[in-house]
Design an enzyme around this catalytic site. Structure first.
Site, mmCIF file in Angstrom:
data_model
loop_
_atom_site.group_PDB
_atom_site.id
_atom_site.type_symbol
_atom_site.label_atom_id
_atom_site.label_comp_id
_atom_site.label_asym_id
_atom_site.label_seq_id
_atom_site.Cartn_x
_atom_site.Cartn_y
_atom_site.Cartn_z
ATOM 1 N N HIS A 93 35.778 27.882 74.525
ATOM 2 C CA HIS A 93 34.715 28.778 75.012
ATOM 3 C C HIS A 93 34.312 28.361 76.415
ATOM 4 O O HIS A 93 33.952 27.210 76.621
ATOM 5 C CB HIS A 93 33.499 28.718 74.092
ATOM 6 C CG HIS A 93 33.640 29.553 72.858
ATOM 7 N ND1 HIS A 93 32.570 30.049 72.160
ATOM 8 C CD2 HIS A 93 34.741 29.990 72.210
ATOM 9 C CE1 HIS A 93 33.010 30.761 71.130
ATOM 10 N NE2 HIS A 93 34.318 30.729 71.130
ATOM 11 N N LYS A 96 24.812 18.836 69.672
ATOM 12 C CA LYS A 96 25.077 17.493 70.201
ATOM 13 C C LYS A 96 25.296 16.418 69.125
ATOM 14 O O LYS A 96 25.707 15.304 69.441
ATOM 15 C CB LYS A 96 23.911 17.049 71.111
ATOM 16 C CG LYS A 96 23.847 17.818 72.407
ATOM 17 C CD LYS A 96 24.988 17.448 73.327
ATOM 18 C CE LYS A 96 25.259 18.474 74.384
ATOM 19 N NZ LYS A 96 26.558 19.102 74.343
ATOM 20 N N TYR A 135 25.690 21.047 78.185
ATOM 21 C CA TYR A 135 26.333 21.684 77.032
ATOM 22 C C TYR A 135 27.791 21.245 76.903
ATOM 23 O O TYR A 135 28.257 20.946 75.798
ATOM 24 C CB TYR A 135 26.233 23.220 77.130
ATOM 25 C CG TYR A 135 26.445 23.899 75.803
ATOM 26 C CD1 TYR A 135 25.357 24.280 75.011
ATOM 27 C CD2 TYR A 135 27.721 24.137 75.305
ATOM 28 C CE1 TYR A 135 25.529 24.874 73.770
ATOM 29 C CE2 TYR A 135 27.913 24.728 74.058
ATOM 30 C CZ TYR A 135 26.808 25.097 73.307
ATOM 31 O OH TYR A 135 27.007 25.675 72.077
HETATM 32 P P1 RFL Z 1 27.798 11.727 58.500
HETATM 33 O O1 RFL Z 1 28.574 12.976 58.721
HETATM 34 O O2 RFL Z 1 26.458 11.858 57.858
HETATM 35 O O3 RFL Z 1 28.717 10.740 57.649
HETATM 36 C C1 RFL Z 1 28.190 9.566 57.099
HETATM 37 C C2 RFL Z 1 29.014 9.224 55.876
HETATM 38 O O4 RFL Z 1 28.527 8.010 55.314
HETATM 39 C C3 RFL Z 1 28.463 8.149 53.897
HETATM 40 N N1 RFL Z 1 27.455 7.204 53.390
HETATM 41 C C4 RFL Z 1 27.761 6.029 52.817
HETATM 42 N N2 RFL Z 1 28.939 5.444 52.554
HETATM 43 C C5 RFL Z 1 28.920 4.233 51.955
HETATM 44 N N3 RFL Z 1 27.774 3.584 51.618
HETATM 45 C C6 RFL Z 1 26.569 4.126 51.857
HETATM 46 N N4 RFL Z 1 25.439 3.481 51.547
HETATM 47 C C7 RFL Z 1 26.533 5.411 52.487
HETATM 48 N N5 RFL Z 1 25.537 6.226 52.884
HETATM 49 C C8 RFL Z 1 26.102 7.315 53.418
HETATM 50 C C9 RFL Z 1 28.101 9.604 53.677
HETATM 51 O O5 RFL Z 1 28.479 10.058 52.390
HETATM 52 C C10 RFL Z 1 28.884 10.286 54.796
HETATM 53 O O6 RFL Z 1 30.166 10.700 54.365
HETATM 54 O O7 RFL Z 1 27.577 10.918 59.865
HETATM 55 P P2 RFL Z 1 28.545 10.744 61.151
HETATM 56 O O8 RFL Z 1 29.937 10.399 60.715
HETATM 57 O O9 RFL Z 1 27.813 9.869 62.097
HETATM 58 O O10 RFL Z 1 28.673 12.222 61.765
HETATM 59 C C11 RFL Z 1 27.576 12.828 62.370
HETATM 60 C C12 RFL Z 1 27.642 14.330 62.157
HETATM 61 O O11 RFL Z 1 27.952 14.621 60.807
HETATM 62 C C13 RFL Z 1 26.312 14.957 62.515
HETATM 63 O O12 RFL Z 1 25.829 14.479 63.752
HETATM 64 C C14 RFL Z 1 26.358 16.471 62.635
HETATM 65 O O13 RFL Z 1 26.979 17.104 61.564
HETATM 66 C C15 RFL Z 1 24.903 16.936 62.748
HETATM 67 N N6 RFL Z 1 24.777 18.297 62.341
HETATM 68 C C16 RFL Z 1 25.187 19.230 63.220
HETATM 69 N N7 RFL Z 1 25.627 18.830 64.445
HETATM 70 C C17 RFL Z 1 26.044 19.736 65.321
HETATM 71 O O14 RFL Z 1 26.475 19.344 66.418
HETATM 72 N N8 RFL Z 1 26.013 21.090 64.991
HETATM 73 C C18 RFL Z 1 25.595 21.519 63.739
HETATM 74 O O15 RFL Z 1 25.620 22.701 63.460
HETATM 75 C C19 RFL Z 1 25.149 20.583 62.807
HETATM 76 N N9 RFL Z 1 24.719 20.950 61.572
HETATM 77 C C20 RFL Z 1 24.291 18.638 61.056
HETATM 78 C C21 RFL Z 1 24.291 19.984 60.677
HETATM 79 C C22 RFL Z 1 23.816 17.659 60.158
HETATM 80 C C23 RFL Z 1 23.303 18.007 58.899
HETATM 81 N N10 RFL Z 1 22.768 16.961 58.054
HETATM 82 C C24 RFL Z 1 22.988 15.580 58.375
HETATM 83 C C25 RFL Z 1 21.890 17.160 56.997
HETATM 84 C C26 RFL Z 1 23.843 20.341 59.411
HETATM 85 C C27 RFL Z 1 23.359 19.374 58.509
HETATM 86 C C28 RFL Z 1 22.922 19.841 57.143
HETATM 87 C C1 PHB Z 2 27.718 25.873 64.554
HETATM 88 O O1 PHB Z 2 27.517 25.421 63.415
HETATM 89 O O2 PHB Z 2 28.685 26.641 64.794
HETATM 90 C C2 PHB Z 2 26.779 25.524 65.644
HETATM 91 C C3 PHB Z 2 25.630 24.803 65.358
HETATM 92 C C4 PHB Z 2 24.763 24.492 66.374
HETATM 93 C C5 PHB Z 2 25.029 24.913 67.673
HETATM 94 C C6 PHB Z 2 26.188 25.607 67.948
HETATM 95 C C7 PHB Z 2 27.068 25.917 66.935
HETATM 96 O O3 PHB Z 2 24.172 24.636 68.674
#
Ligand code: RFL
Ligand code: PHB
Length: 389
Positions: free
Chosen positions: A72, A296, A384
């Site tokens: 994009h 982010k 971004y």
């Molecule tokens: P993760 O993905 O939370 O992975 C951590 C892993 O550690 C495991 N774990 C354990 N394992 C062993 N022993 C323990 N005591 C443990 N405790 C936990 C968990 O099961 C898991 O598999 O962290 P990581 O790898 O740092 O990755 C970070 C990203 O996942 C996160 O920053 C993003 O997904 C944040 N986030 C989003 N970011 C975006 O940029 N765009 C989004 O749309 C977006 N949507 C989200 C999100 C985070 C969410 N969370 C955390 C509730 C939506 C949600 C619902």
């Molecule tokens: C996505 O889940 O596609 C997503 C989430 C947050 C953003 C952009 C994209 O800011």
């Protein structure tokens, strides 16, 4: 058992770090609390910065992203019925890649499997010991027995609710937090995206975001109350509300269908300092959380992995300690800039329960400035697409 690096958490941070270390011949074991199916069922981030794309390439897991990911070169911002575009390519010469976190994780698992990696799922009661001494070790339960791994270093990649951050003594840790008074209700649907670029919408009814995973899979979000539950929102109610928050032209062409996933995420800004304690290093959500506005979260996790990987390579390949000693400062310098951007973009796009008439006018003026100013658009674009590592 003994390994060089124990990685607690098999989300994107932990898997990416273990795959990068493998490319340099550095041994690691990943301990994951959940099943693989559970990790792969979580629908999260969708936008990859250039730095994350480069790391996937260095890790040798970029093939599917190159063919299925969608570059994009800009994004649309809506203010009521008016719409303007921020051109990333014009302002930065760069683009972002639309490729879901689920796919990133799937590709990393495939590569780790191919390399015969040690990833233990469904581990319980992980405890980190002697991280401030020369010979740290990790204990846990797996397959009904108590286990111990001795190691040189521990990477805490276990997310916000993990054990790693809490293993740093409370008197050493400084935590900074802001909780926002709303959440995001997200829907995944097997429908073509309403637009070929993302639309971030500020409307009088609250924020909305139109995103996608591929040409047949859309991801939409609306700002909701934290008191709401996903089951309170029927698909019909969701689509109706989304239509009311995006410009009429897009609302008229929106294709709707049954949701294949629906969830509510809270919005939080959080940073813990330092990100390192002795031989324990925190990466990703274990150390910081951003509200998702600006995508982010995953990208900041990736920059941590980059700094830690760099430090570990220096240690094992060059016998140098500089990179590991300065991991926390290097990572935090970039983390706080991502925190600032995510906070700013969230403040610009949402309705706040306590927003006064003055606050609303300021928000409108800031959006108008962004629409009319090349300099303001350049600043958004620069953040971004991702600040340099
Ligand atoms: P993760 O993905 O939370 O992975 C951590 C892993 O550690 C495991 N774990 C354990 N394992 C062993 N022993 C323990 N005591 C443990 N405790 C936990 C968990 O099961 C898991 O598999 O962290 P990581 O790898 O740092 O990755 C970070 C990203 O996942 C996160 O920053 C993003 O997904 C944040 N986030 C989003 N970011 C975006 O940029 N765009 C989004 O749309 C977006 N949507 C989200 C999100 C985070 C969410 N969370 C955390 C509730 C939506 C949600 C619902
Ligand atoms: C996505 O889940 O596609 C997503 C989430 C947050 C953003 C952009 C994209 O800011």
């Amino acid at each position: 058992m003994r390994t060089q690096v124990v990685i607690v958490g098999g989300g994107p941070s932990g898997l990416l770090l273990s795959q990068l270390l493998y490319t340099k011949g550095i041994d690691s074991v990943v301990l994951e609390r959940q099943t693989r199916a559970y990790v792969l069922s979580r629908i999260r981030a969708g936008v990859l910065e250039r730095g994350m794309v480069d790391l996937m390439t260095r890790a040798g897991v970029d093939a599917r992203m190159r063919t299925e990911g969608i570059p994009h070169t800009g994004t649309l911002i809506a203010q009521g019925d008016t719409l303007f575009r921020v051109d990333f390519a014009k302002h930065t010469g760069q683009s972002v890649m639309l490729y879901g976190q689920t796919e990133v994780t799937r590709d990393l698992y495939a590569a780790r499997d191919a390399a015969g990696a040690k990833i233990l799922h469904e581990v319980d009661a992980v405890e980190i010991h002697d991280a401030d001494r020369d010979a740290p070790f990790v204990t846990f339960q797996h397959g009904g027995s108590d286990q111990r791994i001795d190691c040189d270093f521990i990477a805490g990649c276990d997310g916000f609710h993990g054990v790693s951050r809490r293993s740093i003594p409370a008197e050493v840790r400084q935590e900074y937090e802001k909780v926002y008074p709303f959440g995001w209700l997200g829907v995944l649907s097997e429908t073509p995206p309403v637009n070929d670029e993302l639309i971030y919408a500020n409307s009088s009814r609250g924020f909305a975001l139109c995103s996608m995973r591929n040409p047949q899979l859309s991801r939409y979000y609306i700002q909701c109350s934290m008191a709401d539950k996903p089951e309170d929102w029927t698909d019909t109610a969701f689509w109706h509300e989304l239509r009311r928050r995006i410009p009429a032209e897009q609302a008229d062409t929106l294709v709707t269908g049954p949701s294949v996933e629906k969830s509510i995420a809270p919005l939080r800004s959080f940073v813990t300092e330092p990100m390192q304690w002795g031989r324990l290093f925190l990466c990703g959500d274990a150390a910081h959380i951003v509200p998702p506005t600006g995508a982010k979260g995953l990208n900041t996790a990736a920059s941590d992995v980059h700094y830690l990987f760099d430090g570990l390579c220096q240690h094992y390949l060059d016998g140098a300690s500089e990179g590991l000693n300065h991991y926390s400062e290097r990572a935090l310098a970039r983390v706080w800039k991502a925190e600032r951007f995510s906070w700013w973009f969230s403040s610009l796009m949402h309705r706040y329960p306590d927003q006064s008439a003055f606050d609303l006018r300021i928000q409108q003026a800031e959006l108008a400035f962004l629409r009319d100013s090349d300099a303001a658009q350049k600043a958004l674009a620069e953040n971004y697409v991702g600040l340099p590592y």
